[in-house]
Design an enzyme around this catalytic site. Sequence first.
Site, PDB file in Angstrom:
ATOM      1  CD  GLU A 132      -2.993   0.985   0.196  1.00 46.81           C
ATOM      2  OE1 GLU A 132      -2.900   1.786  -0.738  1.00 46.81           O
ATOM      3  OE2 GLU A 132      -3.892   0.126   0.264  1.00 46.81           O
ATOM      4  N   GLY A 137       1.730   7.096  -1.320  1.00 46.57           N
ATOM      5  CA  GLY A 137       1.909   7.227   0.131  1.00 46.57           C
ATOM      6  C   GLY A 137       0.690   6.851   0.940  1.00 46.57           C
ATOM      7  CE  LYS A 208       5.420   7.053  -6.118  1.00 42.92           C
ATOM      8  NZ  LYS A 208       5.598   8.493  -5.851  1.00 42.92           N
TER       9      LYS A 208
HETATM   10  N1  HSE Z   1       9.651  11.420  -4.328  1.00 36.82           N
HETATM   11  C1  HSE Z   1       8.261  11.070  -4.382  1.00 36.82           C
HETATM   12  C2  HSE Z   1       7.436  12.317  -4.690  1.00 36.82           C
HETATM   13  C3  HSE Z   1       7.737  10.478  -3.117  1.00 36.82           C
HETATM   14  O1  HSE Z   1       7.979  13.402  -4.897  1.00 36.82           O
HETATM   15  O2  HSE Z   1       6.235  12.167  -4.747  1.00 36.82           O
HETATM   16  C4  HSE Z   1       8.125   9.062  -2.943  1.00 36.82           C
HETATM   17  O3  HSE Z   1       7.597   8.258  -3.951  1.00 36.82           O
END
Ligand code: HSE
Length: 447
Positions: A132, A137, A208
């Site tokens: 998850e 996040g 993602k």
């Molecule tokens: N570096 C990522 C962002 C967060 O700026 O959304 C971690 O995946």
Amino acid sequence: MEFSKEINVAIVGYGVVGNGVAKILEEEKELILKRSGIKINLKKVFTRNWNKKFPYPLPDEKKAYSLDEILDDKDIDIVVELVGGLDFPYKLIKECINRGKHIITANKHLLAEKGKEIFTLAEEKNIRIGFEGAVAGGIPIIKALRESLVGNRIEKIYGILNGTTNYILTEMYGKGKNFNEVLKEAQELGYAEADPTLDINGVDAGHKIAILASLSYGGFLNFSDVYIEGIEDIEKIDIQLGKELGYTLKLLAIAKGYKNNEVEVRVHPTFIPSEHPLAKVDGVFNAIMIKGNNVGESMFYGKGAGSLPTASAVVSDIVDIAKSISLGIGREIEITSMNWEHKDLNLKKVSDFYTRYYIRFMVPDTVGILSKIAGIFAEYNISIAAVIQKEKVVGLYNGANSSDFIPLVLLTHTASENSIQKAIEKVESSNLTKGKAKVIRVEDEEE
Ligand code: HSE
């Protein structure tokens, strides 16, 4: 109801997210027990150096000084991998699976590139993988797709999945700043990493969306074939001209499903109508809009990074898997970690993308240029929806001698990438314009 046992958890990697997970597990222990009926015990945490100062310090009995203290402990049911990188977590996860330990990871890079192998092994060994925290996040998007939307065919996903780039584009749009200026500010404010390469080149968002596409369409993709473009070449002139046309620029991660296991997965700067709910997602926030055939459109919004938001997602996986273990649910009725239907997904090639386009040429202000360019687009059967030509570009364009060349923007109706590229090539080779055209895809569905 009596539950079979207390569930023991170990964390490997005690950084920003690890500290958040320990904090939530300790401080919300009673709440979690009341809500889930499960007693979660954070038994051991491994990090390479315990001599540092930690935001959430741990008592000595919870500190592991070697990985074997975790791997050899048969009472540890769940291992939370929060190390980052590729090689070490890959080996650790395989070892844990082979030893019968369930896994939770927030490592999107690893899952996007090695997911097929990891999930196959986990399935063989009857092991759950929770991830998850790997996408967006704290937004509970994995559970939503895996469980809440299980009665839907997912038609499309639009995601703002990277906070760093969304912050940069928001500032460029709202304050008319340049990319480099905002990036520097974002680093000073701690919104962008010291090395933000994987954020600004779109790869982080690519990892993602590849995970969301696998989950939605029941198979794995070859990650290196996913089309990814970052925001590093975005100029403020295009953000401002797009705004005049009614669009807002976002780094959009897109997944669409078609017949015969064909999927389209792409990440690139995208103009979306300024009144679209995703256009209003500003700053470091993430959001995902999903269209399911039965539910219609649903939107999820929240914090895509940070210690406690990501830890909140990790804890939800811990409780979820702990429940399965505690209740002794067997494989035959348990949903697999990835909704995996063992399909081979066919990734659509970039030349077959079909969308609308914003194209900016720099042209001399002379007779007949517009009609010649429009003529070339007509040859390729591309219909033009709107045109902007600027007489003066003071303060907008950083190119050489802007007074000799002016921006000419064409907004097209839906066209194939193939024909767009051919038309642009022909315009460029006809010496009608200066330099390369700027092409930005537009997601604005036409009936
Ligand atoms: N570096 C990522 C962002 C967060 O700026 O959304 C971690 O995946």
